[in-house]
Design a protein around this motif. Structure first.
Motif: not given
Length: 364
Positions: A286-308
């Motif tokens: 969501x932002x640089x300071x909340x990196x515990x919530x994360x999903x990799x775009x190169x592995x999952x694609x942008x759309x899936x990551x954004x939904x997450x």
């Protein structure tokens, strides 16, 4: 950190509509965590060896492919940042590809690597803005804080080069113990150069997981921050403007004391609703300071990551102590600052509580 700071009315309206509909209209790409300086309070900088151990940097073509997915999802504004983004060897390739897609680009930089060649490249396909961080008002401060004895001269030269080419420039200042005495001179420099300045006195305690601990002695005490914030306002506003802002601040405080407390307060910024952050490895948060919530775009694609990111961000709420606090309307606390201060969202951050108390006392 807002990925689209200092919005005009049109941009603000676009972002408001995007937040209501969960459209990722703006985002940041951290091209690399490398920097040519080594600032005391930096929470991003890694060494080349640490980057190599982390899998190395992504190529320009990889970032351009992600940018295409971002555009298809509705992204219009992108912040290119680092580390120092101009250290990225194919910066111009990524930058021009984004601009040629119609994406509006802002750049965060320390400015020390901007020469005639870089300024000319930017002038051919202008960015929305170049945000240059000024770390002090002299080479001596740069040597002490950033380990760069020529940093001040390099940064001022960069600002002049960009202004000569009619490129919009804004100065950002991160104030810590080592440069706090430079603030009056920095404000003076802003006026002399005709460049707006944004002075950030609150430092998020974050280590990026590579240093033993945040250097708490680098940031000022809450009392020092409160005094400096008010002094900056007093010296950069007319007396009428200052008094009006003082009245508004105290009125918000008194109003919050008398009104019914909400049951809960969700994340109120645009993070995870219309903006996102992507680190150098491709992890979306969501932002640089909340990196515990994360999903990799190169592995999952942008759309899936954004939904997450949307789903996980909707689960974040302010601590109960903050929700019931009489100072909630005048405190600069947010989900990210609570997490960075405490490591969780269970209690209010003492540092910001003390800062707000001091501001109220001083303005009274």
């Amino acid at each position: 950190m807002d990925t689209l700071a200092n919005m005009d009315k049109f941009e603000a309206r676009l972002c408001e509509k995007s937040s209501l509909n969960n459209i990722p209209i703006s985002g940041a790409i951290e091209l690399l965590p490398l920097c040519n300086m080594d600032c005391e309070m930096c929470y991003i900088r890694l060494t080349k060896e640490q980057v190599d151990l982390g899998g190395g940097l992504k190529s320009a073509d990889e970032w351009i492919e992600i940018a295409k997915q971002m555009k298809n999802a509705g992204t219009l504004f992108v912040l290119l940042t680092g580390g120092e983004p101009f250290l990225y060897k194919d910066f111009d390739k990524v930058y021009n590809a984004l601009r040629n897609m119609g994406i509006i680009v802002t750049i965060n930089t320390n400015g020390t690597l901007i020469n005639e060649k870089v300024a000319d490249m930017l002038s051919e396909n202008k960015p929305r803005r170049v945000n240059i961080t000024l770390y002090g008002a002299s080479n001596e401060t740069y040597a002490r804080l950033c380990k760069n004895s020529k940093g001040f001269d390099q940064t001022i030269n960069a600002i002049k080069l960009l202004k000569e080419r009619d490129i919009d420039v804004k100065m950002n200042v991160s104030v810590v113990e080592e440069n706090k005495m430079d603030v009056p001179k920095i404000i003076e420099i802003s006026g002399e150069l005709g460049v707006p300045v944004s002075i950030d006195t609150y430092m998020f305690p974050k280590t990026k997981g590579v240093r033993d601990e945040f250097k708490y002695n680098s940031r000022m005490t809450p009392q020092e921050v409160a005094n400096l914030d008010i002094a900056i306002s007093y010296n950069t506003q007319t007396q009428e403007e200052f008094m009006q802002s003082r009245i508004e601040f105290l009125s918000k405080y008194e109003w919050a004391k008398k009104t019914e407390k909400p049951k809960e307060i969700p994340m109120l910024c645009r993070a995870g609703r219309s903006s996102f952050w992507i680190d150098w490895k491709g992890n979306m948060s969501p932002c640089v300071f909340l990196e515990d919530i994360k999903m990799n775009i190169f592995e999952n694609g942008f759309a899936k990551c954004w939904d997450y990111i949307i789903e996980e961000s909707s689960k974040l709420f302010m601590p109960k102590d903050c929700v019931s606090c009489d100072k909630r309307q005048v405190c600069q606390v947010c989900i990210a600052s609570v997490y960075c201060e405490n490591g969780n969202l269970e209690k209010s951050p003492k540092y910001l509580c003390n800062l707000t108390d001091e501001k109220i006392n001083l303005l009274r």
